[in-house]
Design a protein around this motif. Sequence first.
Motif, PDB file in Angstrom:
ATOM      1  N   UNK A 119       0.831  -1.196   0.000  1.00 11.06           N
ATOM      2  CA  UNK A 119       0.000   0.000   0.000  1.00 11.06           C
ATOM      3  C   UNK A 119       0.870   1.252   0.000  1.00 11.06           C
ATOM      4  N   UNK A 120       0.242   2.343  -0.389  1.00  5.53           N
ATOM      5  CA  UNK A 120       0.906   3.642  -0.374  1.00  5.53           C
ATOM      6  C   UNK A 120       0.086   4.590   0.488  1.00  5.53           C
ATOM      7  N   UNK A 121       0.675   5.047   1.590  1.00  5.44           N
ATOM      8  CA  UNK A 121      -0.043   5.922   2.504  1.00  5.44           C
ATOM      9  C   UNK A 121      -0.244   7.293   1.874  1.00  5.44           C
ATOM     10  N   UNK A 122      -1.328   7.942   2.262  1.00  6.93           N
ATOM     11  CA  UNK A 122      -1.652   9.247   1.685  1.00  6.93           C
ATOM     12  C   UNK A 122      -0.934  10.393   2.392  1.00  6.93           C
ATOM     13  N   UNK A 123      -0.479  10.180   3.611  1.00  8.08           N
ATOM     14  CA  UNK A 123       0.156  11.271   4.350  1.00  8.08           C
ATOM     15  C   UNK A 123       1.564  11.556   3.842  1.00  8.08           C
ATOM     16  N   UNK A 124       2.443  10.571   4.005  1.00  9.48           N
ATOM     17  CA  UNK A 124       3.850  10.767   3.646  1.00  9.48           C
ATOM     18  C   UNK A 124       4.231  10.066   2.350  1.00  9.48           C
ATOM     19  N   UNK A 125       3.236   9.484   1.655  1.00 12.77           N
ATOM     20  CA  UNK A 125       3.484   8.735   0.420  1.00 12.77           C
ATOM     21  C   UNK A 125       4.492   7.613   0.647  1.00 12.77           C
TER      22      UNK A 125
END
Length: 225
Positions: A119-125
């Motif tokens: 997955x790729x987090x939306x906060x810190x990418x």
Amino acid sequence: MLLAQNDDVALPKLSFGMLNLIFGRSKSVTINEADPSYKCIYLGNVITPWAKNIESAANTLWNNHVRRQVSTQMKVSLTRQGIKAWTEQHGLTEYWASRITFCAVSPQQPSMFCWVYRHETTRNLKQELRCHAVLCSKASQMEDQLQQRLCEALQEFRREKIAAQRARLLTGHTNARRQMLSTGTSNYRRPRVLKLDSIEETIEATPEDDNDNVSQESGYASVSI
């Protein structure tokens, strides 16, 4: 009388097998098979440090399921693009083939199918690995079919990359038609989202502004020092 007797002679009956030998037999060929779909129970997901192992994460998900007894109905389709999952709460969720690092059936639970997704987090990418799990009576069949489709998608992706590189070396540029017709890249990787550059707004001068500028210039010109 002899002619009448010859006319009354019955012709031999041909069996279905003999007709197939005489006229040939038509065969049906399936070009594109439909993507298999399964009705499952989604058990959730947990963060895992292992990209090629599901044992510890599968045990955690199973213990959480036994303790909470919360079941979410999910329809899972296995495609060359990866996994497509539908739920009433979240709708469609896509797990792309290039981000699925591993899939297998839990050794402790034969009806528990798991896959590890990057997955790729939306906060810190930043990227993190999460193990997802579903319950299905055909878990082993899901594992075989998904591994086969992931392998086919990777082979098609590599084949198109090599063909595009050879064409670029021979002609010096990429073939736009071949690039439009290629499906390996779109099946294996998630399509990139184009980023819009910042647009600078230009304020057009109105006739009133022009008159004001002219009057100011004329006023400055009339001043004598």
